[in-house]
Design a protein around this motif. Structure first.
Motif, PDB file in Angstrom:
ATOM      1  N   MET A   1      -4.852   1.959   1.157  1.00 36.22           N
ATOM      2  CA  MET A   1      -3.700   2.902   0.819  1.00 36.22           C
ATOM      3  C   MET A   1      -3.572   4.030   2.261  1.00 36.22           C
ATOM      4  O   MET A   1      -2.419   4.481   2.430  1.00 36.22           O
ATOM      5  CB  MET A   1      -4.194   3.970  -0.190  1.00 36.22           C
ATOM      6  N   ALA A   2      -4.514   3.979   2.924  1.00 34.33           N
ATOM      7  CA  ALA A   2      -4.360   5.019   4.237  1.00 34.33           C
ATOM      8  C   ALA A   2      -4.089   4.006   5.220  1.00 34.33           C
ATOM      9  O   ALA A   2      -3.851   4.684   6.242  1.00 34.33           O
ATOM     10  CB  ALA A   2      -5.842   5.524   4.302  1.00 34.33           C
ATOM     11  N   GLY A   3      -3.553   2.926   5.174  1.00 33.11           N
ATOM     12  CA  GLY A   3      -3.070   2.205   6.287  1.00 33.11           C
ATOM     13  C   GLY A   3      -4.190   1.689   7.171  1.00 33.11           C
ATOM     14  O   GLY A   3      -3.856   1.152   8.257  1.00 33.11           O
TER      15      GLY A   3
ATOM     16  N   ILE B   1      -3.420   9.622   8.287  1.00 25.73           N
ATOM     17  CA  ILE B   1      -3.023  10.450   9.221  1.00 25.73           C
ATOM     18  C   ILE B   1      -3.790   9.949  10.682  1.00 25.73           C
ATOM     19  O   ILE B   1      -3.191   9.634  11.778  1.00 25.73           O
ATOM     20  CB  ILE B   1      -3.200  12.122   9.275  1.00 25.73           C
ATOM     21  N   GLY B   2      -5.044   9.508  10.486  1.00 28.24           N
ATOM     22  CA  GLY B   2      -5.719   9.096  11.727  1.00 28.24           C
ATOM     23  C   GLY B   2      -5.109   7.692  12.186  1.00 28.24           C
ATOM     24  O   GLY B   2      -5.205   7.657  13.162  1.00 28.24           O
ATOM     25  N   ALA B   3      -4.971   7.095  10.998  1.00 31.62           N
ATOM     26  CA  ALA B   3      -4.388   5.432  11.405  1.00 31.62           C
ATOM     27  C   ALA B   3      -3.186   5.547  11.731  1.00 31.62           C
ATOM     28  O   ALA B   3      -2.608   4.907  12.835  1.00 31.62           O
ATOM     29  CB  ALA B   3      -4.326   4.763  10.068  1.00 31.62           C
ATOM     30  N   ARG B   4      -2.345   6.455  11.342  1.00 30.72           N
ATOM     31  CA  ARG B   4      -0.903   6.671  11.861  1.00 30.72           C
ATOM     32  C   ARG B   4      -0.853   6.896  13.150  1.00 30.72           C
ATOM     33  O   ARG B   4      -0.207   6.393  14.299  1.00 30.72           O
ATOM     34  CB  ARG B   4      -0.200   7.519  10.842  1.00 30.72           C
ATOM     35  N   TRP B   5      -1.777   8.010  13.688  1.00 31.64           N
ATOM     36  CA  TRP B   5      -1.814   8.403  15.053  1.00 31.64           C
ATOM     37  C   TRP B   5      -2.601   7.495  16.039  1.00 31.64           C
ATOM     38  O   TRP B   5      -1.984   7.176  17.279  1.00 31.64           O
ATOM     39  CB  TRP B   5      -2.516   9.787  15.157  1.00 31.64           C
TER      40      TRP B   5
ATOM     41  N   GLU C   1      -8.802  13.335   1.189  1.00 31.87           N
ATOM     42  CA  GLU C   1      -9.445  12.506   2.236  1.00 31.87           C
ATOM     43  C   GLU C   1      -8.560  11.237   2.635  1.00 31.87           C
ATOM     44  O   GLU C   1      -8.662  10.865   3.660  1.00 31.87           O
ATOM     45  CB  GLU C   1     -11.011  12.218   2.126  1.00 31.87           C
ATOM     46  N   ILE C   2      -8.212  10.910   1.419  1.00 36.77           N
ATOM     47  CA  ILE C   2      -7.298   9.339   1.886  1.00 36.77           C
ATOM     48  C   ILE C   2      -5.908  10.018   2.864  1.00 36.77           C
ATOM     49  O   ILE C   2      -5.764   9.199   3.552  1.00 36.77           O
ATOM     50  CB  ILE C   2      -6.767   8.880   0.352  1.00 36.77           C
ATOM     51  N   SER C   3      -5.523  10.985   2.587  1.00 37.63           N
ATOM     52  CA  SER C   3      -4.400  11.269   3.369  1.00 37.63           C
ATOM     53  C   SER C   3      -4.820  11.620   4.975  1.00 37.63           C
ATOM     54  O   SER C   3      -4.217  11.680   5.757  1.00 37.63           O
ATOM     55  CB  SER C   3      -3.568  12.536   2.809  1.00 37.63           C
ATOM     56  N   HIS C   4      -6.148  12.156   5.077  1.00 33.57           N
ATOM     57  CA  HIS C   4      -6.661  12.306   6.397  1.00 33.57           C
ATOM     58  C   HIS C   4      -6.781  10.954   7.181  1.00 33.57           C
ATOM     59  O   HIS C   4      -6.581  10.660   8.346  1.00 33.57           O
ATOM     60  CB  HIS C   4      -7.957  13.061   6.316  1.00 33.57           C
TER      61      HIS C   4
END
Ligand SMILES: [Fe+2]
Ligand SMILES: [Fe+2]
Length: 273
Positions: free
Chosen positions: A260-262, A217-221, A211-214
């Motif tokens: 960590m997730a941005g 991905i949300g923050a990046r987009w 979920e950290i990576s999800h």
């Protein structure tokens, strides 16, 4: 690929996952779409299908107001099953959210980054399918099953407030709702360990890492699409949350995982209820 023509549209394939009403079938179909995309068997042609009004869902669980969902006290076997059931239901919603991101918003993403957008959300979708299957298998091992208890529809109701705008969806689904998962999961893992349920704790640890990576991905987009549209991503995020998530955010926050997730503190610190 079973069930689809040799070369199909990713938008049709994602819509077929949304339409699947059997939960395990939805999860298996989602994984299959992910693998076929990775193998190059699916392209970005516009396809022919239209989005369903609501995603397909099994007849059970019945949907009830949140207050009517069984209490999730981890100290008892029944309470742990209630917790795991609620989490399994969240993962089913998360499958639909990932494939809805592709089917609803993918066509409108700029040409040069559309392929990457789809790949990222298929990665998320595949994880959600895996999470759903892990949890529903575990419920069965415990003598229960997904659908045995009532569930509530809060997640999908929140999603329905953001069907018009990809940036709003990114703000609310990954960056409010999934980020909230990062805040509360470590405590659940601790309580499960404390109650002697190492297996459930282990499953939640795997989910937590994914979920950290999800959220990432949300923050990046959100940042990418905002910067292309000339918006400040932080201001935009705050406007969306105030507009579409009026209850505000709940502290305490898991700052470390969010960072960590941005998802930096200045995005969310002043949005608490
Ligand atoms: Fe998940
Ligand atoms: Fe997720």
């Amino acid at each position: 690929m079973g069930g689809y023509p040799a070369v199909t549209s990713i938008f049709d394939a994602a819509t077929s996952v949304l339409r699947a009403s059997d939960a395990s079938e939805k999860a298996r179909a989602g994984r299959e779409v992910h693998d076929s995309w990775a193998a190059g068997d699916i392209d970005m042609n516009p396809g022919t299908s239209s989005l369903p009004e609501r995603p397909g869902r099994p007849e059970s669980p019945v949907l009830v107001p949140p207050a009517h969902v069984p209490k999730r006290k981890v100290g008892t076997p029944e309470g742990r099953i209630a917790l795991l059931h609620a989490l399994t239901h969240i993962e089913l919603n998360a499958i639909d959210l990932a494939f809805d991101m592709i089917a609803r918003f993918g066509p409108g993403v700029p040409d040069d980054i559309r392929h990457e957008f789809i790949t990222d959300w298929l990665t998320v979708g595949d994880d959600e399918c895996r999470h759903f299957l892990m949890l529903s298998d575990h419920l069965q091992a415990l003598g229960s099953s997904y659908g045995a208890l009532p569930a509530h529809d809060g997640l999908w109701e929140a999603a329905l407030k953001t069907t018009d705008d990809v940036m709003a969806r990114l703000a609310i689904a990954p960056l409010v709702l999934e980020a909230r998962g990062l805040d509360v999961t470590p405590q659940m893992i601790d309580s499960l360990r404390h109650a002697g349920d190492a297996t459930s704790a282990q499953i939640l640890s795997v989910i937590y890492e994914d979920e950290i990576s999800h959220v990432a991905i949300g923050a990046r987009w959100l940042k990418e699409l905002c910067s292309r549209a000339g918006f400040d991503p932080r201001e935009r995020f705050q406007d969306y949350v105030r507009e579409r998530f009026p209850g505000g955010l709940k502290s305490p926050f898991n700052h470390e995982a969010r960072e960590m997730a941005g998802l930096e503190r200045n995005f969310y610190l002043n949005l608490t209820e």
